[in-house]
Design a protein around this motif. Structure first.
Motif, PDB file in Angstrom:
ATOM      1  N   UNK A 121       3.731   0.209   2.352  1.00 52.24           N
ATOM      2  CA  UNK A 121       3.065  -0.849   3.561  1.00 52.24           C
ATOM      3  C   UNK A 121       2.882  -1.840   3.309  1.00 52.24           C
ATOM      4  N   UNK A 122       3.770  -3.050   3.554  1.00 54.98           N
ATOM      5  CA  UNK A 122       3.331  -4.438   3.391  1.00 54.98           C
ATOM      6  C   UNK A 122       1.817  -4.822   3.771  1.00 54.98           C
ATOM      7  N   UNK A 123       1.358  -5.839   2.758  1.00 54.31           N
ATOM      8  CA  UNK A 123       0.303  -6.410   3.014  1.00 54.31           C
ATOM      9  C   UNK A 123       0.503  -8.130   3.434  1.00 54.31           C
ATOM     10  N   UNK A 124       0.058  -8.396   4.550  1.00 53.61           N
ATOM     11  CA  UNK A 124       0.252 -10.040   4.864  1.00 53.61           C
ATOM     12  C   UNK A 124      -0.739 -10.786   4.048  1.00 53.61           C
ATOM     13  N   UNK A 125      -0.191 -12.038   3.795  1.00 53.60           N
ATOM     14  CA  UNK A 125      -1.074 -13.062   3.089  1.00 53.60           C
ATOM     15  C   UNK A 125      -2.571 -13.098   3.981  1.00 53.60           C
ATOM     16  N   UNK A 126      -2.277 -13.483   5.168  1.00 50.12           N
ATOM     17  CA  UNK A 126      -3.648 -13.323   6.009  1.00 50.12           C
ATOM     18  C   UNK A 126      -4.502 -12.400   5.966  1.00 50.12           C
ATOM     19  N   UNK A 127      -4.043 -11.055   5.398  1.00 51.97           N
ATOM     20  CA  UNK A 127      -5.038  -9.983   5.183  1.00 51.97           C
ATOM     21  C   UNK A 127      -5.336  -9.544   3.945  1.00 51.97           C
ATOM     22  N   UNK A 128      -4.861 -10.257   2.946  1.00 51.21           N
ATOM     23  CA  UNK A 128      -4.835  -9.708   1.515  1.00 51.21           C
ATOM     24  C   UNK A 128      -6.203  -9.815   1.068  1.00 51.21           C
ATOM     25  N   UNK A 129      -7.006 -10.765   1.184  1.00 56.02           N
ATOM     26  CA  UNK A 129      -8.220 -10.872   0.778  1.00 56.02           C
ATOM     27  C   UNK A 129      -9.172  -9.872   1.085  1.00 56.02           C
TER      28      UNK A 129
ATOM     29  N   UNK B 259       0.870  -1.219  -0.060  1.00 54.95           N
ATOM     30  CA  UNK B 259      -0.073  -0.049   0.087  1.00 54.95           C
ATOM     31  C   UNK B 259       0.793   1.431  -0.043  1.00 54.95           C
ATOM     32  N   UNK B 260       0.494   2.199  -0.820  1.00 53.98           N
ATOM     33  CA  UNK B 260       1.094   3.512  -0.759  1.00 53.98           C
ATOM     34  C   UNK B 260       0.118   4.344  -0.234  1.00 53.98           C
ATOM     35  N   UNK B 261       0.560   4.902   1.112  1.00 54.05           N
ATOM     36  CA  UNK B 261      -0.305   6.191   1.375  1.00 54.05           C
ATOM     37  C   UNK B 261      -0.288   7.576   1.211  1.00 54.05           C
ATOM     38  N   UNK B 262      -1.762   8.127   0.913  1.00 54.07           N
ATOM     39  CA  UNK B 262      -1.863   9.296   0.430  1.00 54.07           C
ATOM     40  C   UNK B 262      -1.628  10.364   1.790  1.00 54.07           C
TER      41      UNK B 262
END
Length: 173
Positions: A150-158, A139-142
């Motif tokens: 910001x990394x996205x974990x596999x558990x949270x991706x869906x 994720x790129x934040x505005x």
């Protein structure tokens, strides 16, 4: 606690756990502390359903800072990112960083899910600050001082991708 006894109606509206009038006894003070602790336990057990209304971005929350009695007021709108660095949970706000005594899981439960999402074991993002997302970079934040992806974990991706898809569908309609 106050020497004045005319605050009752106002305190009732604020959902105050207990009100002590000065001078007070140790027994009354202990009873007040017990009531506060039972309210905290009840709120945790009910998973924060005790609120009369959901928090909005313009609301202010109190966060506990390291130390004996240190608290800081944070307007939810000012939160840019919540992250764990060196086993310490930090809230990035427009004025800098605040180290808090809560774990990131505790903060996740306290924040309104309609405005914040945990996207990694060490990151919570405000949904309105997500500028872009790619599966590879994250994720790129505005409007944030945090310039890295910001990394996205596999558990949270869906869950994140479902949110982004819904947001895009809403924008197109």
């Amino acid at each position: 606690m106050s020497a004045h006894n005319n605050y009752g109606p106002q305190l009732s509206e604020l959902d105050v756990a207990y009100y002590l009038e000065k001078p007070t006894s140790k027994e009354k003070f202990d009873r007040a502390i017990d009531r506060v602790w039972s309210r905290i336990a009840g709120a945790s057990a009910a998973n924060s359903q005790a609120r009369t209304r959901p928090l909005d971005l313009d609301d202010i929350v109190m966060v506990k800072l390291p130390g004996k009695i240190n608290f800081h007021q944070v307007r939810l709108l000012e939160i840019e990112l919540i992250l764990v660095e060196d086993n310490v949970t930090k809230i990035l706000i427009t004025e800098g960083k605040i180290e808090v005594t809560y774990g990131i899981g505790d903060l996740e439960l306290k924040l309104p899910a309609s405005h914040f999402m945990r996207i990694h074991k060490g990151f919570i993002v405000p949904l309105d600050r997500i500028r872009s997302y790619t599966a590879k970079e994250g994720i790129k934040l505005r409007t944030s001082n945090y310039s890295a992806f910001v990394p996205v974990g596999r558990k949270y991706k869906d869950k994140l991708e479902a949110f982004i898809d819904n947001r895009e569908r809403f924008r197109k309609s």
